[in-house]
Design a protein around this motif. Structure first.
Motif: not given
Length: 228
Positions: A14, A23, A26, A29-30, A185, A189, A191
């Motif tokens: 990345h 950001k 991500l 992505c969620s 990451i 985020s 995550l």
């Protein structure tokens, strides 16, 4: 358990993203939504194909789910459902995602062989003991209450049913190659990355009676197989 399986290593540092753009990616992505979310979902369908094949080839090679029933949680664009359908054409398939756009996309991608619903892992709209297999690919990182989510999955499984978690990242304390990327990451985020043993403990806490995992350290991949 670590399996040394020949698999192409993909550069996923990345480094091409600024913190701000990473950001946003991500966050998308969620919960992929809108035009950008659909574009990302198509990319993830392609990018995750090797990961899913690695995990399913490993854990399904000695199992037969023909004429049984499976659920894919966080089904996204439907790639995992399609991979399962290729292996077991008579496997009854269901998918769930909390993005309405992903529900629409997955419904189109799996038309004729899967039933897709909108919903949350913390409130799964299925009966107890309904599924022989549940999969979760690149999604459990984002689950808000991991143990309660696992308890919900457990309820939907039949006795001796299987739950597969497939992740492209994990917290590997013995391998510093991915540490900078993973730290970046998780900083940018919501995550959550667990060590292999850490997520295993959460699964056992939720009530799974048997948990095994396999890793591909050179790719930072991990797959869990848990039994009710």
């Amino acid at each position: 358990m670590t399996d040394n399986i020949n698999n192409p290593k993909r550069d996923w540092s990345h480094s091409e993203f600024t913190d701000e753009s990473l950001k946003k990616r991500l966050e998308l992505c969620s919960k992929p939504e809108g035009e950008s979310g659909l574009e990302l979902a198509h990319k993830m369908n392609q990018e995750h194909s090797s990961l899913v094949s690695w995990a399913l080839d490993m854990y399904l090679k000695d199992l037969d789910f023909s004429n049984k029933k499976a659920l894919d949680i966080g089904c996204g664009g439907g790639a995992t459902l399609k991979a399962l359908h290729r292996r077991f054409e008579t496997l009854e398939l269901c998918g769930i995602d909390y993005s309405s756009d992903m529900v629409e996309l997955a419904s189109k991608e799996t038309s004729g062989f899967a039933s897709i619903r909108e919903g949350s892992v913390l409130n799964l709209p299925y009966m107890e003991c309904e599924f022989d297999l549940v999969t979760a690919v690149e999604t459990a990182y984002f689950w808000p209450d991991i143990v309660e989510s696992f308890k919900g999955v457990l309820k939907t499984l039949k006795t001796n049913g299987k739950f597969f978690i497939i992740h492209e990242m994990y917290d590997d304390r013995d391998n510093t190659e991915y540490a900078e990327r993973n730290n970046r990451i998780t900083t940018l985020s919501s995550l959550n990355l667990f060590t292999p043993e850490g997520l295993e403990e959460k699964l056992i806490e939720a009530g799974f009676k048997k948990v095994t995992y396999s890793t591909l350290p050179e790719n930072n991949w991990i797959c869990y197989s848990s039994t009710k």
